[in-house]
Design an enzyme around this catalytic site. Structure first.
Site, PDB file in Angstrom:
ATOM      1  N   ASP A  17      31.270  29.876  29.545  1.00  0.00           N
ATOM      2  CA  ASP A  17      30.476  30.924  28.895  1.00  0.00           C
ATOM      3  C   ASP A  17      30.947  31.010  27.444  1.00  0.00           C
ATOM      4  O   ASP A  17      31.980  30.434  27.077  1.00  0.00           O
ATOM      5  CB  ASP A  17      30.714  32.266  29.608  1.00  0.00           C
ATOM      6  CG  ASP A  17      29.959  33.411  28.955  1.00  0.00           C
ATOM      7  OD1 ASP A  17      28.737  33.298  28.756  1.00  0.00           O
ATOM      8  OD2 ASP A  17      30.585  34.437  28.615  1.00  0.00           O
ATOM      9  N   SER A  18      30.221  31.772  26.645  1.00  0.00           N
ATOM     10  CA  SER A  18      30.644  31.984  25.252  1.00  0.00           C
ATOM     11  C   SER A  18      31.932  32.789  25.176  1.00  0.00           C
ATOM     12  O   SER A  18      32.596  32.797  24.144  1.00  0.00           O
ATOM     13  CB  SER A  18      29.552  32.749  24.509  1.00  0.00           C
ATOM     14  OG  SER A  18      29.367  34.011  25.123  1.00  0.00           O
ATOM     15  N   CYS A  80      26.248  31.306  31.677  1.00  0.00           N
ATOM     16  CA  CYS A  80      25.820  31.914  30.422  1.00  0.00           C
ATOM     17  C   CYS A  80      24.325  31.668  30.291  1.00  0.00           C
ATOM     18  O   CYS A  80      23.890  30.505  30.296  1.00  0.00           O
ATOM     19  CB  CYS A  80      26.581  31.246  29.283  1.00  0.00           C
ATOM     20  SG  CYS A  80      26.083  31.771  27.646  1.00  0.00           S
ATOM     21  N   GLU A 159      33.430  42.175  25.153  1.00  0.00           N
ATOM     22  CA  GLU A 159      34.562  41.285  24.847  1.00  0.00           C
ATOM     23  C   GLU A 159      35.841  42.096  24.617  1.00  0.00           C
ATOM     24  O   GLU A 159      36.937  41.659  24.946  1.00  0.00           O
ATOM     25  CB  GLU A 159      34.265  40.442  23.590  1.00  0.00           C
ATOM     26  CG  GLU A 159      33.312  39.278  23.822  1.00  0.00           C
ATOM     27  CD  GLU A 159      33.956  38.103  24.544  1.00  0.00           C
ATOM     28  OE1 GLU A 159      35.093  37.754  24.216  1.00  0.00           O
ATOM     29  OE2 GLU A 159      33.301  37.534  25.446  1.00  0.00           O
ATOM     30  N   CYS A 191      22.155  38.449  30.764  1.00  0.00           N
ATOM     31  CA  CYS A 191      23.348  38.022  30.033  1.00  0.00           C
ATOM     32  C   CYS A 191      24.539  38.323  30.932  1.00  0.00           C
ATOM     33  O   CYS A 191      24.674  39.454  31.434  1.00  0.00           O
ATOM     34  CB  CYS A 191      23.457  38.792  28.722  1.00  0.00           C
ATOM     35  SG  CYS A 191      25.038  38.550  27.876  1.00  0.00           S
ATOM     36  N   HIS A 193      27.603  38.796  30.386  1.00  0.00           N
ATOM     37  CA  HIS A 193      28.515  39.857  29.929  1.00  0.00           C
ATOM     38  C   HIS A 193      28.113  41.212  30.529  1.00  0.00           C
ATOM     39  O   HIS A 193      28.961  42.053  30.799  1.00  0.00           O
ATOM     40  CB  HIS A 193      28.481  39.980  28.406  1.00  0.00           C
ATOM     41  CG  HIS A 193      29.331  38.979  27.682  1.00  0.00           C
ATOM     42  ND1 HIS A 193      28.979  37.668  27.540  1.00  0.00           N
ATOM     43  CD2 HIS A 193      30.536  39.116  27.061  1.00  0.00           C
ATOM     44  CE1 HIS A 193      29.914  37.032  26.845  1.00  0.00           C
ATOM     45  NE2 HIS A 193      30.875  37.889  26.545  1.00  0.00           N
TER      46      HIS A 193
HETATM   47  N1  DGL Z   1      27.214  35.711  28.286  1.00  0.00           N
HETATM   48  C1  DGL Z   1      26.174  35.121  27.563  1.00  0.00           C
HETATM   49  C2  DGL Z   1      24.842  35.091  28.241  1.00  0.00           C
HETATM   50  O1  DGL Z   1      24.797  35.116  29.445  1.00  0.00           O
HETATM   51  C3  DGL Z   1      26.187  35.024  26.075  1.00  0.00           C
HETATM   52  C4  DGL Z   1      26.450  36.230  25.263  1.00  0.00           C
HETATM   53  C5  DGL Z   1      26.648  35.843  23.807  1.00  0.00           C
HETATM   54  O2  DGL Z   1      27.606  35.134  23.541  1.00  0.00           O
HETATM   55  O3  DGL Z   1      25.838  36.238  22.979  1.00  0.00           O
HETATM   56  O4  DGL Z   1      23.832  34.999  27.622  1.00  0.00           O
END
Ligand code: DGL
Length: 288
Positions: A17-18, A80, A159, A191, A193
């Site tokens: 993931d990011s 992600c 984060e 997302c 996150h």
């Molecule tokens: N967790 C990510 C997603 O599912 C990316 C969030 C990001 O880095 O902008 O899209």
């Protein structure tokens, strides 16, 4: 013979993931799959991915995938939505011998179950721009009204481990209140996150709104693929988790201490200057 890797793994599940978002998927994978090691890469050096160009996210995803494969991963979970939007098809083409599990906003179950015909989706700008999301909407949600919001700044709050703070609540209320006024009856988390703020989202939307998190379905799909492997040698019954960040190790450690993950080791990795390679930073005390 496969090359011996720094982690000495051959049948690991690679997850990336990011940043910390994919850890919500990792937790589900570990709940459902207890007999394979997992290597997780959080690209905190580049987080957030959402506002970046799809081409850049595609190129970062490709280097991360190569790193995970050479570290002993035999299957890759793109945990992600943004990286899936940018890179899932190109990754499958580039690494045809590797099975990939990707993510897309779960618009289909939301559209199938809505009573009001109105559904909210929270995802990053890149996910909304990607072909994957638009083809899902086109195929499964033509007759449903969709209300989208990118929740600008929310990834950064998560984060920081800020699951309940004033800023986090403000971003979510600004996104969700207008959707509630339109009478949506489902919120799709597009997302990874955002899974960490499900309790707050539920508090804001109330008990009648269906909050849909795709993480359990992604873990089920991963388990399905693994169950088809006929010879899961060596790493079988190894349930260690190797967590790697390209950001600051201490910050990552602090986040991990907030969530329920067991039997893990944390590592730091660096991107090469030309962004074509990732290397683990080995401390004297590390014994991977
Ligand atoms: N967790 C990510 C997603 O599912 C990316 C969030 C990001 O880095 O902008 O899209």
């Amino acid at each position: 013979m496969m090359e011996e890797t720094i982690f000495h793994l051959k049948n690991a599940i690679g997850v990336f993931d990011s940043g910390v978002g994919g850890l919500s998927v990792l937790r589900e994978i570990r709940k459902q799959i207890t007999n394979f090691p997992i290597i997780y890469f959080g690209d905190q050096f580049h987080v957030p991915y959402g506002p970046r160009e799809l081409e850049e996210v595609n190129s970062l995803s490709s280097v991360i995938t190569q790193f995970l494969i050479s570290s002993g991963s035999r299957i890759i979970v793109v945990a992600c939505n943004t990286a899936s939007a940018a890179a899932l098809y190109p990754l499958r083409e580039k690494f045809p011998h590797i099975p990939f599990v990707g993510m897309e906003p779960a618009v289909k179950p939301a559209a199938e179950n809505t009573h009001t015909g109105k559904v909210g989706v929270l995802a990053t700008p890149a996910t909304f721009h990607g072909k994957l999301y638009n083809s899902v909407v086109e195929r499964f949600a033509k007759n449903v009204e969709i209300y989208q919001n990118t929740c600008s700044g929310l990834v950064q709050e998560i984060e920081k481990g800020n699951f309940r703070g004033i800023e986090t609540r403000k971003i979510l209320e600004n996104a969700l209140f207008p959707m509630l006024e339109q009478k949506i009856d489902a919120v799709v988390l597009g997302c990874t996150h955002y899974s960490f703020v499900i309790p707050l989202i539920k508090e804001i939307v109330g008990p009648d709104i269906n909050v849909i998190d795709p993480a359990p379905a992604v873990a089920r799909q991963t388990a399905r693929i693994l169950s088809e492997w006929n010879n899961p040698v060596d790493d079988f019954n190894d349930n260690r988790i190797f967590l790697i960040t390209s950001g600051q190790k201490q910050k990552f450690e602090k986040f991990i201490s907030l969530i329920a993950i067991e039997n893990y080791e944390i590592f730091q990795a660096n991107w090469s200057l030309d962004k074509r390679e990732i290397n683990i930073v080995q401390n004297k005390n590390d014994h991977p």
